[in-house]
Write a protein that holds these residues in place. Structure first.
Motif, short mmCIF file in Angstrom:
data_model
loop_
_atom_site.label_atom_id
_atom_site.label_comp_id
_atom_site.label_asym_id
_atom_site.label_seq_id
_atom_site.Cartn_x
_atom_site.Cartn_y
_atom_site.Cartn_z
N GLY A 203 61.52 59.12 10.63
CA GLY A 203 61.26 57.70 10.82
C GLY A 203 61.82 57.21 12.14
O GLY A 203 62.02 57.99 13.08
N GLY A 204 62.09 55.91 12.23
CA GLY A 204 62.56 55.32 13.48
C GLY A 204 64.05 55.45 13.66
O GLY A 204 64.83 55.32 12.72
N ASN A 205 64.46 55.71 14.90
CA ASN A 205 65.87 55.85 15.25
C ASN A 205 66.16 55.03 16.50
O ASN A 205 65.47 55.17 17.52
N SER A 206 67.18 54.19 16.43
CA SER A 206 67.62 53.44 17.60
C SER A 206 69.07 53.04 17.39
O SER A 206 69.48 52.73 16.28
N ASN A 207 69.84 53.06 18.45
CA ASN A 207 71.22 52.56 18.42
C ASN A 207 71.64 52.28 19.85
O ASN A 207 70.93 52.56 20.80
N ASP A 208 72.83 51.71 19.99
CA ASP A 208 73.30 51.28 21.31
C ASP A 208 73.54 52.44 22.26
O ASP A 208 73.67 52.22 23.48
N ASP A 209 73.65 53.65 21.73
CA ASP A 209 73.92 54.81 22.60
C ASP A 209 72.65 55.48 23.11
O ASP A 209 72.71 56.26 24.07
N LEU A 210 71.51 55.21 22.45
CA LEU A 210 70.25 55.80 22.90
C LEU A 210 69.71 54.96 24.04
O LEU A 210 68.99 53.99 23.84
N ILE A 211 70.06 55.36 25.25
CA ILE A 211 69.77 54.56 26.44
C ILE A 211 69.05 55.42 27.48
O ILE A 211 69.46 56.55 27.75
N LEU A 212 67.98 54.87 28.05
CA LEU A 212 67.33 55.49 29.19
C LEU A 212 67.88 54.89 30.47
O LEU A 212 67.87 53.66 30.65
N SER A 213 68.38 55.72 31.36
CA SER A 213 68.83 55.24 32.65
C SER A 213 67.62 54.87 33.51
O SER A 213 66.48 55.22 33.19
N LYS A 214 67.86 54.14 34.58
CA LYS A 214 66.78 53.85 35.52
C LYS A 214 66.28 55.15 36.14
O LYS A 214 67.07 56.03 36.47
N GLY A 215 64.98 55.28 36.27
CA GLY A 215 64.41 56.47 36.89
C GLY A 215 64.16 57.57 35.89
O GLY A 215 63.82 57.33 34.72
N GLU A 216 64.33 58.82 36.33
CA GLU A 216 63.99 59.98 35.52
C GLU A 216 65.11 60.34 34.56
O GLU A 216 66.29 60.31 34.92
N ASN A 217 64.73 60.68 33.31
CA ASN A 217 65.68 61.05 32.27
C ASN A 217 65.23 62.37 31.64
O ASN A 217 64.11 62.46 31.13
N LEU A 218 66.09 63.37 31.69
CA LEU A 218 65.79 64.67 31.10
C LEU A 218 66.31 64.71 29.67
O LEU A 218 67.46 64.34 29.40
N LEU A 219 65.45 65.14 28.73
CA LEU A 219 65.81 65.19 27.32
C LEU A 219 65.42 66.55 26.76
O LEU A 219 64.51 67.21 27.26
N THR A 220 66.08 66.91 25.66
CA THR A 220 65.70 68.11 24.90
C THR A 220 65.62 67.73 23.43
O THR A 220 66.53 67.08 22.90
N ILE A 221 64.51 68.12 22.79
CA ILE A 221 64.33 67.92 21.35
C ILE A 221 64.43 69.29 20.68
O ILE A 221 63.75 70.23 21.09
N VAL A 222 65.27 69.41 19.66
CA VAL A 222 65.42 70.65 18.90
C VAL A 222 64.97 70.37 17.46
O VAL A 222 65.54 69.51 16.78
N GLY A 223 63.94 71.09 17.03
CA GLY A 223 63.41 70.87 15.69
C GLY A 223 61.91 71.09 15.67
O GLY A 223 61.35 71.75 16.54
N ASN A 224 61.25 70.52 14.67
CA ASN A 224 59.81 70.70 14.52
C ASN A 224 59.17 69.38 14.08
O ASN A 224 59.78 68.59 13.33
N GLY A 225 57.93 69.18 14.55
CA GLY A 225 57.19 67.99 14.13
C GLY A 225 56.92 67.05 15.29
O GLY A 225 57.37 67.26 16.41
N LYS A 226 56.20 65.99 14.98
CA LYS A 226 55.85 65.00 16.00
C LYS A 226 57.03 64.08 16.27
O LYS A 226 57.70 63.60 15.35
N VAL A 227 57.25 63.82 17.56
CA VAL A 227 58.32 62.92 18.00
C VAL A 227 57.73 61.99 19.06
O VAL A 227 57.08 62.44 20.00
N SER A 228 57.93 60.68 18.89
CA SER A 228 57.42 59.72 19.88
C SER A 228 58.55 58.81 20.35
O SER A 228 59.54 58.58 19.63
N PHE A 229 58.39 58.32 21.56
CA PHE A 229 59.42 57.50 22.21
C PHE A 229 58.82 56.15 22.61
O PHE A 229 57.68 56.06 23.03
#
Length: 239
Positions: free
Chosen positions: A206-232
């Motif tokens: 389901g949906g996940n959000s909190n004060d620590d999930l922050i995108l900096s200005k510009g490019e942000n590198l992320l890694t997802i570990v697991g299986n299934g559809k993930v949207s941002f």
């Protein structure tokens, strides 16, 4: 609805200005936000210390948007005129605090605005001029683009994928084209781990959000570990 298919105006408190027989005049004014400076004069020196960017970002004052409007009611029928003015002011005054304000001229942006000062009314015989001023936050809210190209600005926007079908792990990059950090919302088909800014987050289905999930200005590198559809999803803020 596109600007060309309806009377130009603005949307506020769930309704478009054209619903009140309002026609926006050509003298609309928008003030751009001004930098807020916090200068301290050093004793026994001609130098000043600027504390306004102590947190690493510029600080801005609020902006105003003024819509000079024409309504087809005047002294010819004062009863209809003041019924319409009452209807309009109720619509404008009802919200408590700032809410979304959308200007048809900027379909990809929105403001957080409020009518704080009373509109001015100038009566004529068969029409009147009503001037409405919104007090708005300094930053505009900007649509986050994926691969939709309608009204896309090649200078200001970044087309990017925001939904992924992850199998075991996925390295990806999200681009925040705004002028400030943006709060990130992640929607997961299954529980996964997200690694962002060297921090690991355990995300539930389901949906996940909190004060620590922050995108900096510009490019942000992320890694997802697991299986299934993930949207941002996120909302960008721009001057």
């Amino acid at each position: 609805m596109s600007i060309s298919s309806k009377t130009y105006g603005f949307t506020f408190n769930g309704r478009h200005s054209s619903e009140f027989d309002i026609r926006i005049l050509a003298t609309k004014q928008i003030t751009l936000p001004q930098k807020r400076k916090s200068l301290i004069q050093l004793p026994y020196s001609s130098k000043q210390v600027d504390l306004s960017n102590v947190y690493g970002e510029n600080v801005y004052d609020e902006r105003t948007i003024t819509f000079p409007c024409k309504i087809p009611f005047g002294r010819e029928d004062p009863y209809e005129l003041y019924n319409k003015v009452t209807e309009i002011t109720r619509w404008l005054y009802q919200p408590v605090g700032k809410i979304l304000l959308r200007d048809d001229a900027m379909p990809n942006y929105a403001f957080m605005g409020e009518v704080q000062t009373a509109p001015t009314l100038e009566e004529n015989y068969n029409f009147s001029k009503l001037t409405i001023t919104f007090q708005c936050d300094a930053y505009r809210l900007k649509k986050r683009f994926d691969d939709v190209w309608d009204l896309f600005s090649f200078d200001l926007d970044a087309a990017q994928e925001t939904e992924f079908d992850v199998k075991e792990f996925e390295n990806l990059m999200l681009i925040n084209t705004g002028d400030r950090e943006a709060e990130l919302t992640v929607t997961c088909e299954n529980p996964v781990d997200l690694i962002l800014n060297n921090q690991r987050y355990h995300l539930r289905s389901g949906g996940n959000s909190n004060d620590d999930l922050i995108l900096s200005k510009g490019e942000n590198l992320l890694t997802i570990v697991g299986n299934g559809k993930v949207s941002f999803d996120w909302t960008e803020e721009v001057i």
